[in-house]
Design an enzyme around this catalytic site. Structure first.
Site, PDB file in Angstrom:
ATOM      1  N   VAL A  14       0.848  -1.214   0.090  1.00 12.46           N
ATOM      2  CA  VAL A  14      -0.080  -0.079   0.011  1.00 12.46           C
ATOM      3  C   VAL A  14       0.937   1.116   0.015  1.00 12.46           C
ATOM      4  O   VAL A  14       0.564   2.220  -0.764  1.00 12.46           O
ATOM      5  CB  VAL A  14      -0.833   0.189   1.175  1.00 12.46           C
ATOM      6  CG1 VAL A  14      -1.930   1.157   1.026  1.00 12.46           C
ATOM      7  CG2 VAL A  14      -1.795  -1.097   1.206  1.00 12.46           C
ATOM      8  N   VAL A 123     -11.326  -0.136   5.237  1.00 10.35           N
ATOM      9  CA  VAL A 123     -12.390  -0.875   4.997  1.00 10.35           C
ATOM     10  C   VAL A 123     -12.852  -0.966   3.432  1.00 10.35           C
ATOM     11  O   VAL A 123     -13.290   0.043   2.921  1.00 10.35           O
ATOM     12  CB  VAL A 123     -13.869  -0.372   5.737  1.00 10.35           C
ATOM     13  CG1 VAL A 123     -15.002  -1.140   5.384  1.00 10.35           C
ATOM     14  CG2 VAL A 123     -13.330  -0.303   7.169  1.00 10.35           C
ATOM     15  N   GLY A 178      -0.754  -9.575  -4.004  1.00 11.16           N
ATOM     16  CA  GLY A 178      -0.563  -8.331  -2.985  1.00 11.16           C
ATOM     17  C   GLY A 178      -1.983  -8.271  -2.400  1.00 11.16           C
ATOM     18  O   GLY A 178      -2.149  -7.501  -1.549  1.00 11.16           O
ATOM     19  N   GLU A 181      -3.289 -10.485   3.161  1.00 12.55           N
ATOM     20  CA  GLU A 181      -2.343  -9.884   4.330  1.00 12.55           C
ATOM     21  C   GLU A 181      -1.305 -10.606   4.562  1.00 12.55           C
ATOM     22  O   GLU A 181      -0.897 -11.730   4.131  1.00 12.55           O
ATOM     23  CB  GLU A 181      -3.341 -10.153   5.599  1.00 12.55           C
ATOM     24  CG  GLU A 181      -4.587  -8.887   5.713  1.00 12.55           C
ATOM     25  CD  GLU A 181      -4.131  -7.614   5.696  1.00 12.55           C
ATOM     26  OE1 GLU A 181      -3.549  -7.281   6.521  1.00 12.55           O
ATOM     27  OE2 GLU A 181      -4.863  -6.807   5.027  1.00 12.55           O
ATOM     28  N   LYS A 196     -13.313  -5.027   9.604  1.00  9.63           N
ATOM     29  CA  LYS A 196     -14.083  -4.053   8.694  1.00  9.63           C
ATOM     30  C   LYS A 196     -15.375  -3.733   9.165  1.00  9.63           C
ATOM     31  O   LYS A 196     -15.964  -2.719   9.334  1.00  9.63           O
ATOM     32  CB  LYS A 196     -13.925  -4.135   7.388  1.00  9.63           C
ATOM     33  CG  LYS A 196     -12.448  -4.343   6.883  1.00  9.63           C
ATOM     34  CD  LYS A 196     -12.325  -5.016   5.315  1.00  9.63           C
ATOM     35  CE  LYS A 196     -10.846  -5.339   4.972  1.00  9.63           C
ATOM     36  NZ  LYS A 196     -10.694  -6.010   3.773  1.00  9.63           N
TER      37      LYS A 196
HETATM   38  N1  LIG Z   1      -2.459  -4.974   0.762  1.00  5.23           N
HETATM   39  C1  LIG Z   1      -3.694  -4.710   0.543  1.00  5.23           C
HETATM   40  O1  LIG Z   1      -4.116  -4.670  -0.536  1.00  5.23           O
HETATM   41  C2  LIG Z   1      -4.380  -3.741   1.746  1.00  5.23           C
HETATM   42  C3  LIG Z   1      -5.465  -3.324   1.567  1.00  5.23           C
HETATM   43  C4  LIG Z   1      -6.127  -2.508   2.572  1.00  5.23           C
HETATM   44  C5  LIG Z   1      -5.595  -2.410   3.696  1.00  5.23           C
HETATM   45  N2  LIG Z   1      -4.242  -2.735   3.904  1.00  5.23           N
HETATM   46  C6  LIG Z   1      -3.741  -2.422   5.065  1.00  5.23           C
HETATM   47  O2  LIG Z   1      -2.392  -1.577   4.770  1.00  5.23           O
HETATM   48  C7  LIG Z   1      -1.332  -1.832   5.817  1.00  5.23           C
HETATM   49  C8  LIG Z   1      -0.220  -2.272   4.940  1.00  5.23           C
HETATM   50  O3  LIG Z   1      -0.465  -3.395   4.314  1.00  5.23           O
HETATM   51  P1  LIG Z   1       0.740  -3.946   3.071  1.00  5.23           P
HETATM   52  O4  LIG Z   1      -0.282  -4.977   2.322  1.00  5.23           O
HETATM   53  O5  LIG Z   1       1.182  -2.605   2.489  1.00  5.23           O
HETATM   54  O6  LIG Z   1       1.758  -4.398   3.997  1.00  5.23           O
HETATM   55  P2  LIG Z   1       3.223  -5.059   3.581  1.00  5.23           P
HETATM   56  O7  LIG Z   1       3.304  -5.095   2.029  1.00  5.23           O
HETATM   57  O8  LIG Z   1       3.774  -6.345   4.178  1.00  5.23           O
HETATM   58  O9  LIG Z   1       4.258  -3.716   3.973  1.00  5.23           O
HETATM   59  C9  LIG Z   1       4.680  -3.573   5.247  1.00  5.23           C
HETATM   60  C10 LIG Z   1       5.444  -2.429   5.385  1.00  5.23           C
HETATM   61  O10 LIG Z   1       5.436  -2.044   6.786  1.00  5.23           O
HETATM   62  C11 LIG Z   1       6.833  -1.815   7.176  1.00  5.23           C
HETATM   63  N3  LIG Z   1       6.931  -1.974   8.645  1.00  5.23           N
HETATM   64  C12 LIG Z   1       6.351  -3.171   9.173  1.00  5.23           C
HETATM   65  N4  LIG Z   1       6.765  -2.728  10.742  1.00  5.23           N
HETATM   66  C13 LIG Z   1       6.911  -1.557  10.781  1.00  5.23           C
HETATM   67  C14 LIG Z   1       7.627  -0.892  11.812  1.00  5.23           C
HETATM   68  N5  LIG Z   1       7.333  -1.283  13.243  1.00  5.23           N
HETATM   69  N6  LIG Z   1       8.123   0.436  11.646  1.00  5.23           N
HETATM   70  C15 LIG Z   1       8.210   0.942  10.358  1.00  5.23           C
HETATM   71  N7  LIG Z   1       7.902  -0.009   9.241  1.00  5.23           N
HETATM   72  C16 LIG Z   1       7.407  -1.174   9.638  1.00  5.23           C
HETATM   73  C17 LIG Z   1       7.587  -2.783   6.314  1.00  5.23           C
HETATM   74  O11 LIG Z   1       8.895  -2.595   6.411  1.00  5.23           O
HETATM   75  P3  LIG Z   1       9.954  -3.169   5.490  1.00  5.23           P
HETATM   76  O12 LIG Z   1       9.841  -2.555   4.112  1.00  5.23           O
HETATM   77  O13 LIG Z   1      11.280  -2.803   6.181  1.00  5.23           O
HETATM   78  O14 LIG Z   1       9.713  -4.734   5.614  1.00  5.23           O
HETATM   79  C18 LIG Z   1       6.755  -2.580   5.150  1.00  5.23           C
HETATM   80  O15 LIG Z   1       7.376  -1.752   4.267  1.00  5.23           O
HETATM   81  C19 LIG Z   1      -1.838  -3.059   6.853  1.00  5.23           C
HETATM   82  O16 LIG Z   1      -2.513  -2.361   7.964  1.00  5.23           O
HETATM   83  C20 LIG Z   1      -2.894  -3.703   5.907  1.00  5.23           C
HETATM   84  O17 LIG Z   1      -3.960  -4.390   6.804  1.00  5.23           O
HETATM   85  C21 LIG Z   1      -3.642  -3.702   2.880  1.00  5.23           C
END
Ligand SMILES: NC(=O)c1ccc[n+]([C@@H]2O[C@H](COP(=O)([O-])OP(=O)(O)OC[C@H]3O[C@@H](n4cnc5c(N)ncnc54)[C@H](OP(=O)(O)O)[C@@H]3O)[C@@H](O)[C@H]2O)c1
Length: 424
Positions: A14, A123, A178, A181, A196
């Site tokens: 994201v 959501v 992607g 989760e 949600k």
């Molecule tokens: N993916 C989707 O389609 C989607 C849709 C709606 C909502 N969301 C929500 O959006 C959020 C992010 O999801 P994502 O899919 O983008 O996750 P992701 O691809 O797994 O990326 C997570 C990121 O968070 C960083 N991170 C983890 N712990 C950290 C900390 N303590 N301090 C600083 N950075 C930290 C990671 O760092 P590194 O790069 O160093 O590993 C990575 O860059 C989640 O809450 C998810 O539920 C996701």
């Protein structure tokens, strides 16, 4: 108007989507000035001086106006968001788990600090449902809110039903794209759509319900015999989140559900989400959009950042004005429960059993059970048992005698044991 200075936490699916949407948007006055990430060894696609591993560098920087929290850890996210609000910075987050588990606290913190936290991307990805409930439906009683709230399980079910892909392969694809989760059990066990739903309960009905009070089952127990049952009866299967108000009581759950061919959610496929809403005055509404993925979720986050530029805040109108509506999970739902060993299931927990099919390999019963029992019963969480809800429009009025069923079940088990002995 001054360009918004953004401090970003997380540069994963994201976070990168947000970066792209900002760079390709029109009329958005803002820039990401620093990004905090976790893994020091990961290669980044942007200059290294844009990144930090020290959260204070962003949270304590007075030139940063808005904190955007897009990490995959709910506990760390709560710390970031709390510090940001206390430091006088407004926040945008997409973290549904963190928001759902702490909404009461976050509402209170916004009141105390005067700063806003917006979470449209948390959501149903790109569907603008929270602001719609807050603004458009702020004064209209909502009767029902229901839909497909999880992109990865919808993607998996689409691949299973339309392409006959097996479950593991479909889950792998959802991860690669992607949609899933970082911990996909949150998706496939129905926790993600439950978070949600819990958030929407606040905005649609004005009630705060802790996610652990909401019954959720996922799609990870589905068996090939369940798919055969669905095909035979012309059903599809979707993971449905729903909240229904009857007078002053609202019940809510997330369950896999049999969906008829003419149902308005039947053709919502792949990573698409849908929200159906029934309002007292407007009647039925249907919203469809991509519920996951880098750019669709990034776009929802960008929209929230932009809303902050004109000091937008959720007013939680229903939360403050609609005190008499309350949550009650004693409602009955009609479910199909399939099992291999009859002793694994407790038929006494059903209010009524209407139909059954007993066979050595796999059997099922169809009956009414209270959501509160589904939440508490151990057998429901046995991976060898799958429970699928029928739509309210499916009628099962027949009532089978429990004593006769128990005798038949004993016979079935005897037969199974004999067969096990012979095959040894
Ligand atoms: N993916 C989707 O389609 C989607 C849709 C709606 C909502 N969301 C929500 O959006 C959020 C992010 O999801 P994502 O899919 O983008 O996750 P992701 O691809 O797994 O990326 C997570 C990121 O968070 C960083 N991170 C983890 N712990 C950290 C900390 N303590 N301090 C600083 N950075 C930290 C990671 O760092 P590194 O790069 O160093 O590993 C990575 O860059 C989640 O809450 C998810 O539920 C996701």
């Amino acid at each position: 108007m001054r360009a918004i200075k953004i401090g970003l936490f997380g540069y994963g699916c994201v976070g990168q989507g947000l970066y792209q949407t900002i760079n390709n948007s029109k009329n958005f006055e803002g820039e990401i000035v620093k990004i905090c990430v976790k893994d020091r060894n990961k290669k980044r696609s942007l200059p290294t001086n844009l990144f930090t591993f020290n959260k204070e560098e962003i949270l304590e920087d007075p030139s940063i106006d808005v904190i955007v929290e897009l990490i995959d850890n709910a506990e760390a996210a709560l710390e970031i968001v709390t510090t940001a609000l206390k430091n006088g910075k407004s926040v945008v987050t997409a973290n549904k788990k963190m928001v759902a588990e702490n909404l009461e606290y976050l509402i209170d913190l916004q009141q105390k600090t005067g700063k806003a936290i917006l979470y449209e991307g948390a959501v149903c990805g790109s569907i603008p449902i929270i602001r719609t409930l807050e603004e458009y439906f702020g004064h209209e009683p909502i009767n029902e809110i229901k839909g497909i709230f999880n992109g990865s399980t919808n993607y998996i079910l689409t691949k299973i039903f339309q392409e006959k892909m097996d479950y593991d392969q479909a889950l792998e694809q959802a991860k690669e794209k992607g949609f899933a989760e970082s911990d996909p059990t949150l998706d496939v066990k129905g926790f993600d759509p439950k978070y949600k739903l819990s958030i929407l309960l606040t905005h649609a009905f004005g009630i705060n319900v802790s996610p652990d009070k909401i019954t959720n089952l996922g799609i990870d127990h589905l068996q090939s015999s369940d798919l055969e049952f669905a095909h035979k009866h012309g059903y599809g299967i979707k993971l449905i989140a729903q909240a229904i108000r009857k007078n002053d009581e609202v019940f809510a759950c997330v369950l896999p559900q049999f969906i008829k061919a003419d149902h308005n959610l039947r053709n919502v496929n792949n990573e698409f989400n849908a929200v159906t809403l029934n309002g007292e005055f407007c009647d039925d509404q249907l919203f469809i959009g991509k519920g996951a993925g880098s750019l669709p979720t990034g776009a929802a986050v960008l929209s929230d950042i932009s809303a902050l530029s004109y000091d937008y805040k959720y007013e939680y109108k229903k939360h403050y004005n609609q005190g008499k509506v309350h949550f009650n999970n004693d409602s009955e739902v009609t479910v199909y429960a399939s099992f291999q060993k009859p002793e694994d299931i407790d038929l006494n927990e059903f209010e009524q059993v209407s139909d059954k099919y007993f066979c050595f390999d796999r059997s099922y019963v169809i009956g009414k059970i209270k959501l509160s029992k589904l939440l508490r019963s151990k057998w429901v969480y046995n991976s060898k048992i799958s429970v699928i809800q029928f739509d309210q429009s499916d009628e099962f009025s027949n009532e089978l005698d429990l004593k006769t069923l128990e005798t038949e079940i004993l016979e079935l088990r005897k037969g199974q044991k004999l067969r096990e002995k012979i095959s040894v």
